[in-house]
Design a protein around this motif. Sequence first.
Motif, PDB file in Angstrom:
ATOM      1  N   PHE A   5      24.744 -19.756  30.165  1.00 33.37           N
ATOM      2  CA  PHE A   5      23.532 -19.897  30.975  1.00 33.37           C
ATOM      3  C   PHE A   5      23.529 -18.764  31.987  1.00 33.37           C
ATOM      4  O   PHE A   5      24.504 -18.586  32.721  1.00 33.37           O
ATOM      5  CB  PHE A   5      23.496 -21.277  31.639  1.00 33.37           C
ATOM      6  N   GLU A   6      22.461 -17.989  31.968  1.00 35.58           N
ATOM      7  CA  GLU A   6      22.377 -16.777  32.781  1.00 35.58           C
ATOM      8  C   GLU A   6      20.986 -16.640  33.378  1.00 35.58           C
ATOM      9  O   GLU A   6      20.047 -17.300  32.954  1.00 35.58           O
ATOM     10  CB  GLU A   6      22.630 -15.539  31.911  1.00 35.58           C
ATOM     11  N   SER A   7      20.873 -15.703  34.297  1.00 31.66           N
ATOM     12  CA  SER A   7      19.568 -15.331  34.819  1.00 31.66           C
ATOM     13  C   SER A   7      18.811 -14.539  33.757  1.00 31.66           C
ATOM     14  O   SER A   7      19.389 -13.664  33.108  1.00 31.66           O
ATOM     15  CB  SER A   7      19.722 -14.457  36.069  1.00 31.66           C
ATOM     16  N   PRO A   8      17.523 -14.812  33.592  1.00 35.54           N
ATOM     17  CA  PRO A   8      16.736 -14.006  32.662  1.00 35.54           C
ATOM     18  C   PRO A   8      16.375 -12.636  33.223  1.00 35.54           C
ATOM     19  O   PRO A   8      15.915 -11.774  32.487  1.00 35.54           O
ATOM     20  CB  PRO A   8      15.487 -14.852  32.433  1.00 35.54           C
ATOM     21  N   TYR A  34       1.614 -18.873  24.410  1.00 32.00           N
ATOM     22  CA  TYR A  34       1.892 -19.640  25.628  1.00 32.00           C
ATOM     23  C   TYR A  34       3.305 -19.318  26.119  1.00 32.00           C
ATOM     24  O   TYR A  34       4.194 -20.160  26.124  1.00 32.00           O
ATOM     25  CB  TYR A  34       1.741 -21.140  25.348  1.00 32.00           C
ATOM     26  N   ALA A  35       3.498 -18.083  26.507  1.00 32.57           N
ATOM     27  CA  ALA A  35       4.819 -17.588  26.878  1.00 32.57           C
ATOM     28  C   ALA A  35       5.047 -17.692  28.384  1.00 32.57           C
ATOM     29  O   ALA A  35       4.113 -17.557  29.173  1.00 32.57           O
ATOM     30  CB  ALA A  35       4.973 -16.139  26.433  1.00 32.57           C
ATOM     31  N   LEU A  36       6.290 -17.903  28.745  1.00 35.59           N
ATOM     32  CA  LEU A  36       6.682 -17.857  30.150  1.00 35.59           C
ATOM     33  C   LEU A  36       7.196 -16.461  30.469  1.00 35.59           C
ATOM     34  O   LEU A  36       7.952 -15.882  29.695  1.00 35.59           O
ATOM     35  CB  LEU A  36       7.802 -18.865  30.427  1.00 35.59           C
ATOM     36  N   ASP A  37       6.808 -15.940  31.632  1.00 35.02           N
ATOM     37  CA  ASP A  37       7.310 -14.631  32.055  1.00 35.02           C
ATOM     38  C   ASP A  37       8.684 -14.798  32.709  1.00 35.02           C
ATOM     39  O   ASP A  37       9.170 -15.913  32.907  1.00 35.02           O
ATOM     40  CB  ASP A  37       6.317 -13.929  32.972  1.00 35.02           C
ATOM     41  N   ILE A  38       9.291 -13.671  33.027  1.00 35.91           N
ATOM     42  CA  ILE A  38      10.644 -13.691  33.594  1.00 35.91           C
ATOM     43  C   ILE A  38      10.696 -14.511  34.883  1.00 35.91           C
ATOM     44  O   ILE A  38      11.621 -15.310  35.074  1.00 35.91           O
ATOM     45  CB  ILE A  38      11.156 -12.248  33.850  1.00 35.91           C
ATOM     46  N   SER A  39       9.720 -14.356  35.752  1.00 33.34           N
ATOM     47  CA  SER A  39       9.766 -15.105  37.015  1.00 33.34           C
ATOM     48  C   SER A  39       9.665 -16.605  36.767  1.00 33.34           C
ATOM     49  O   SER A  39      10.338 -17.392  37.440  1.00 33.34           O
ATOM     50  CB  SER A  39       8.680 -14.624  37.985  1.00 33.34           C
ATOM     51  N   LEU A  41      10.788 -18.141  34.162  1.00 32.97           N
ATOM     52  CA  LEU A  41      12.070 -18.549  33.577  1.00 32.97           C
ATOM     53  C   LEU A  41      13.171 -18.698  34.626  1.00 32.97           C
ATOM     54  O   LEU A  41      14.213 -19.277  34.341  1.00 32.97           O
ATOM     55  CB  LEU A  41      12.507 -17.538  32.515  1.00 32.97           C
ATOM     56  N   GLN A  42      12.934 -18.192  35.833  1.00 30.56           N
ATOM     57  CA  GLN A  42      13.927 -18.289  36.910  1.00 30.56           C
ATOM     58  C   GLN A  42      13.750 -19.542  37.763  1.00 30.56           C
ATOM     59  O   GLN A  42      14.541 -19.790  38.660  1.00 30.56           O
ATOM     60  CB  GLN A  42      13.845 -17.047  37.801  1.00 30.56           C
ATOM     61  N   HIS A  43      12.738 -20.340  37.468  1.00 29.93           N
ATOM     62  CA  HIS A  43      12.473 -21.560  38.225  1.00 29.93           C
ATOM     63  C   HIS A  43      13.684 -22.499  38.125  1.00 29.93           C
ATOM     64  O   HIS A  43      14.329 -22.570  37.083  1.00 29.93           O
ATOM     65  CB  HIS A  43      11.217 -22.238  37.662  1.00 29.93           C
TER      66      HIS A  43
END
Length: 150
Positions: A5-8, A34-39, A41-43
């Motif tokens: 598990f890492e930061s995207p 319906y994609a999630l952006d990098i920010s 994914l950091q939630h």
Amino acid sequence: MHITFESPDQPDVHALIAELDAYLYSLYPAENVYALDISSLQHPGVLFAVARDAAGAALGCGAIVLKPEYGEVKRMYVRPQARGRGLARRLIETLEGKAAEQGCRRFMLETGPTQPEALIAYERLGYRYRGPFGDYPDDPLSVFMQKDAA
């Protein structure tokens, strides 16, 4: 290969996401991706895992967005050269295991009908077809699947 598990928000993960986006946008109109952006994914409510080879090169990634009722599988991608080795299965099982530790008992996903390999893989992992969930519209370019944890 190992999965952690890492930061995207890392250059090699950005490259993975860019490859995934290029693939998705080659198959579907933008309004159906319906994609999630990098920010996103950091939630804090998102579990994000990266698969790496022995040298540390990123080979794949995936996420589960934890919601009160279910966990939604997002951003699953394995580079073409790493496919066929069970890496997608290991990524999903790792993500589902971590989500289950946090109380998640149902997993949902949205994918597309022109990705037969993904559909077969999800079925093999126990996912079953269902109707739309959450805010997704009922659309012929979306396939919805669900799996309940054992």
